[in-house]
Design a protein around this motif. Structure first.
Motif, PDB file in Angstrom:
ATOM      1  N   LEU A 136       0.820  -1.215   0.000  1.00  0.00           N
ATOM      2  CA  LEU A 136       0.000   0.000   0.000  1.00  0.00           C
ATOM      3  C   LEU A 136       0.856   1.269   0.000  1.00  0.00           C
ATOM      4  N   PHE A 137       2.058   1.161   0.526  1.00  0.00           N
ATOM      5  CA  PHE A 137       2.997   2.284   0.493  1.00  0.00           C
ATOM      6  C   PHE A 137       3.727   2.375  -0.854  1.00  0.00           C
ATOM      7  N   ASN A 138       3.296   1.549  -1.813  1.00  0.00           N
ATOM      8  CA  ASN A 138       3.841   1.562  -3.172  1.00  0.00           C
ATOM      9  C   ASN A 138       5.336   1.234  -3.198  1.00  0.00           C
ATOM     10  N   LEU A 139       5.697   0.232  -2.397  1.00  0.00           N
ATOM     11  CA  LEU A 139       7.075  -0.237  -2.322  1.00  0.00           C
ATOM     12  C   LEU A 139       7.175  -1.639  -2.911  1.00  0.00           C
ATOM     13  N   GLN A 140       8.379  -2.006  -3.265  1.00  0.00           N
ATOM     14  CA  GLN A 140       8.633  -3.338  -3.782  1.00  0.00           C
ATOM     15  C   GLN A 140       8.659  -4.344  -2.621  1.00  0.00           C
ATOM     16  N   PRO A 141       8.343  -5.618  -2.894  1.00  0.00           N
ATOM     17  CA  PRO A 141       8.356  -6.619  -1.815  1.00  0.00           C
ATOM     18  C   PRO A 141       9.688  -6.672  -1.066  1.00  0.00           C
ATOM     19  N   GLN A 142      10.783  -6.431  -1.803  1.00  0.00           N
ATOM     20  CA  GLN A 142      12.093  -6.490  -1.138  1.00  0.00           C
ATOM     21  C   GLN A 142      12.326  -5.305  -0.188  1.00  0.00           C
ATOM     22  N   ASP A 143      11.414  -4.297  -0.211  1.00  0.00           N
ATOM     23  CA  ASP A 143      11.522  -3.158   0.704  1.00  0.00           C
ATOM     24  C   ASP A 143      10.886  -3.444   2.059  1.00  0.00           C
ATOM     25  N   TYR A 144      10.296  -4.612   2.219  1.00  0.00           N
ATOM     26  CA  TYR A 144       9.567  -4.950   3.451  1.00  0.00           C
ATOM     27  C   TYR A 144      10.451  -4.785   4.691  1.00  0.00           C
ATOM     28  N   LYS A 145      11.622  -5.416   4.690  1.00  0.00           N
ATOM     29  CA  LYS A 145      12.501  -5.338   5.859  1.00  0.00           C
ATOM     30  C   LYS A 145      13.079  -3.931   6.029  1.00  0.00           C
ATOM     31  N   LYS A 146      13.352  -3.276   4.912  1.00  0.00           N
ATOM     32  CA  LYS A 146      13.877  -1.905   4.980  1.00  0.00           C
ATOM     33  C   LYS A 146      12.861  -0.977   5.642  1.00  0.00           C
ATOM     34  N   LEU A 147      11.587  -1.139   5.279  1.00  0.00           N
ATOM     35  CA  LEU A 147      10.536  -0.314   5.878  1.00  0.00           C
ATOM     36  C   LEU A 147      10.424  -0.584   7.376  1.00  0.00           C
ATOM     37  N   LEU A 148      10.399  -1.872   7.754  1.00  0.00           N
ATOM     38  CA  LEU A 148      10.304  -2.209   9.176  1.00  0.00           C
ATOM     39  C   LEU A 148      11.490  -1.655   9.962  1.00  0.00           C
ATOM     40  N   ASN A 149      12.675  -1.765   9.391  1.00  0.00           N
ATOM     41  CA  ASN A 149      13.867  -1.241  10.067  1.00  0.00           C
ATOM     42  C   ASN A 149      13.763   0.266  10.271  1.00  0.00           C
ATOM     43  N   PHE A 150      13.286   0.971   9.253  1.00  0.00           N
ATOM     44  CA  PHE A 150      13.118   2.424   9.368  1.00  0.00           C
ATOM     45  C   PHE A 150      12.118   2.758  10.473  1.00  0.00           C
ATOM     46  N   LEU A 151      10.980   2.085  10.464  1.00  0.00           N
ATOM     47  CA  LEU A 151       9.944   2.380  11.450  1.00  0.00           C
ATOM     48  C   LEU A 151      10.416   2.094  12.866  1.00  0.00           C
ATOM     49  N   ARG A 152      11.145   1.001  13.054  1.00  0.00           N
ATOM     50  CA  ARG A 152      11.650   0.664  14.393  1.00  0.00           C
ATOM     51  C   ARG A 152      12.747   1.639  14.816  1.00  0.00           C
ATOM     52  N   LYS A 153      13.622   1.965  13.899  1.00  0.00           N
ATOM     53  CA  LYS A 153      14.742   2.858  14.201  1.00  0.00           C
ATOM     54  C   LYS A 153      14.250   4.223  14.655  1.00  0.00           C
ATOM     55  N   HIS A 154      13.169   4.701  14.043  1.00  0.00           N
ATOM     56  CA  HIS A 154      12.659   6.043  14.358  1.00  0.00           C
ATOM     57  C   HIS A 154      11.440   6.005  15.274  1.00  0.00           C
ATOM     58  N   ASP A 155      11.214   4.863  15.925  1.00  0.00           N
ATOM     59  CA  ASP A 155      10.130   4.719  16.893  1.00  0.00           C
ATOM     60  C   ASP A 155       8.766   5.047  16.280  1.00  0.00           C
ATOM     61  N   CYS A 156       8.573   4.634  15.019  1.00  0.00           N
ATOM     62  CA  CYS A 156       7.292   4.822  14.333  1.00  0.00           C
ATOM     63  C   CYS A 156       6.551   3.503  14.152  1.00  0.00           C
ATOM     64  N   HIS A 157       7.130   2.432  14.650  1.00  0.00           N
ATOM     65  CA  HIS A 157       6.523   1.116  14.468  1.00  0.00           C
ATOM     66  C   HIS A 157       5.300   0.975  15.368  1.00  0.00           C
ATOM     67  N   VAL A 158       4.237   0.397  14.820  1.00  0.00           N
ATOM     68  CA  VAL A 158       2.986   0.195  15.549  1.00  0.00           C
ATOM     69  C   VAL A 158       2.755  -1.318  15.683  1.00  0.00           C
ATOM     70  N   PRO A 159       2.476  -1.819  16.892  1.00  0.00           N
ATOM     71  CA  PRO A 159       2.218  -3.266  17.050  1.00  0.00           C
ATOM     72  C   PRO A 159       1.052  -3.714  16.163  1.00  0.00           C
ATOM     73  N   PHE A 160       1.234  -4.841  15.502  1.00  0.00           N
ATOM     74  CA  PHE A 160       0.241  -5.292  14.525  1.00  0.00           C
ATOM     75  C   PHE A 160      -0.889  -6.108  15.156  1.00  0.00           C
ATOM     76  N   LYS A 161      -0.659  -6.653  16.359  1.00  0.00           N
ATOM     77  CA  LYS A 161      -1.609  -7.618  16.921  1.00  0.00           C
ATOM     78  C   LYS A 161      -2.995  -7.027  17.169  1.00  0.00           C
ATOM     79  N   GLU A 162      -3.045  -5.734  17.524  1.00  0.00           N
ATOM     80  CA  GLU A 162      -4.348  -5.140  17.837  1.00  0.00           C
ATOM     81  C   GLU A 162      -5.222  -4.971  16.596  1.00  0.00           C
ATOM     82  N   TYR A 163      -4.642  -5.163  15.409  1.00  0.00           N
ATOM     83  CA  TYR A 163      -5.419  -4.999  14.173  1.00  0.00           C
ATOM     84  C   TYR A 163      -5.784  -6.339  13.537  1.00  0.00           C
ATOM     85  N   ARG A 164      -5.481  -7.436  14.218  1.00  0.00           N
ATOM     86  CA  ARG A 164      -5.798  -8.764  13.667  1.00  0.00           C
ATOM     87  C   ARG A 164      -6.985  -9.391  14.390  1.00  0.00           C
TER      88      ARG A 164
END
Length: 358
Positions: free
Chosen positions: A330-358
């Motif tokens: 949905l962020f219009n990224l390639q599948p190989q960007d998955y880990k890069k995106l997660l690393n960015f979000l965690r590094k900058h404290d922007c990561h949101v826990p996924f469990k509450e949305y499942r």
């Protein structure tokens, strides 16, 4: 800082009553040594206020050091402020002084102080109380320094206290003196002087011939709501100087965003925060812009905050039912960007826990 051109970096451009009152207050409080909290919308010039406080203070001959608390993850921010010793973490190849130590006897400006994690807020509070430095990698204090702390935010710290995301004791330490910088729409009479200032600067810096603006253009710029305040006006003038080929800039040379502005109302801060997320969402979902080319640059330029990015992730993660791989798409990224995106979000404290949305 030795050799700094304070006229360029500290002067307020304008003669409105609002700006005059701000100048007088800043020069008066600069003589004290009290901690100062500068608030105001993004782009109003909070760092300019901090530099002017330093310029007129007894500490003016000592360093002025600015630290962007939103642009660094927690571990790097701690190292930036307090320093570290060799071997304290991967990449620490030598001892490094922290900015508090570099600025000893001078002023430290903590921009976007609201974006600090609760742990970092605790470390800052202890430093403000004792002046003692504890470098990353050491289990003891190394020395005591004497700095004046000026902090800034475009968020309501009282609201954050109520939400449990900002420490009340730290707030009272930082907010000894409060300076509110007015948005540009509240002193529009200063716009012509700002235009002249930016035209001269960008023409000189770019080595281009002097430009002037047609009266209709000046009127349009004065009437524009400037949601991004002085920074947005500065960027608009730079755009005109770079792209226009004529000596007199006409209405047709203006960016569409200024010729056809969307209605901008003066909204409560919660609504403005929601509007920012709406704009980000529209860019990545409706306009299918890549997260790396739209959201990421704005975050690194400090046009948006960590909270804005976190709100966007939360909204898209809800649509993706807690699946970050779908968020990547949905962020219009390639599948190989998955880990890069997660690393960015965690590094900058922007990561949101996924469990509450499942």
């Amino acid at each position: 800082m030795p050799g700094m051109n304070y006229d360029r970096y500290c002067d307020f451009i304008g003669s409105s009553s609002e700006l005059t009152r701000l100048k007088e207050k800043v020069e008066h409080i600069a003589r004290s040594d009290a901690k100062i909290l500068v608030t105001g919308e993004s782009g109003v010039g909070k760092e300019l206020v901090a530099r002017r406080i330093h310029k007129f203070s007894p500490r003016a001959t000592w360093p002025f050091v600015a630290v962007n608390c939103a642009g660094l993850p927690e571990a790097l921010l701690e190292s930036q402020l307090f320093g570290h010793v060799k071997g304290s973490f991967t990449g620490a190849y030598r001892d490094r002084l922290g900015q508090f130590e570099v600025a000893d006897k001078g002023t430290v400006f903590l921009d976007e102080v609201s974006e600090m994690t609760l742990r970092m807020q605790g470390l800052l509070l202890r430093f403000l109380e004792t002046g003692e430095l504890q470098k990353v990698g050491l289990d003891r204090q190394t020395r005591t320094v004497n700095v004046r702390v000026v902090s800034a935010t475009n968020r309501s710290l009282r609201e954050m206290i109520a939400e449990g995301t900002f420490r009340e004791d730290l707030f009272y330490r930082l907010d000894v003196i409060h300076v509110e910088v007015p948005p540009l729409r509240e002193h529009k009479e200063d716009v012509p002087q700002l235009i002249e200032h930016f035209l001269k600067r960008f023409s000189q810096n770019g080595g281009s011939r002097p430009r002037t603006l047609a009266p209709e253009v000046i009127g349009m710029l004065v009437d524009h709501p400037w949601p991004g305040n002085v920074r947005e006006l500065e960027n608009a003038i730079e755009h005109l100087v770079v792209t226009s080929r004529a000596d007199v800039i006409q209405v047709d040379d203006m960016p569409l965003s200024i010729r056809r502005p969307r209605a901008v109302a003066v909204r409560p801060k919660v609504e403005r925060r929601r509007a920012v997320v709406d704009d980000l969402y529209r860019q990545v979902i409706d306009e299918r812009q890549s997260f790396w080319t739209s959201v990421y640059p704005m975050y690194m330029r400090r046009d948006i905050t960590r909270s804005n990015v976190r709100d966007l992730v939360r909204r898209v993660l809800k649509e993706a039912r807690g699946n970050y791989k779908i968020v990547t798409r949905l962020f219009n990224l390639q599948p190989q960007d998955y880990k890069k995106l997660l690393n960015f979000l965690r590094k900058h404290d922007c990561h949101v826990p996924f469990k509450e949305y499942r």
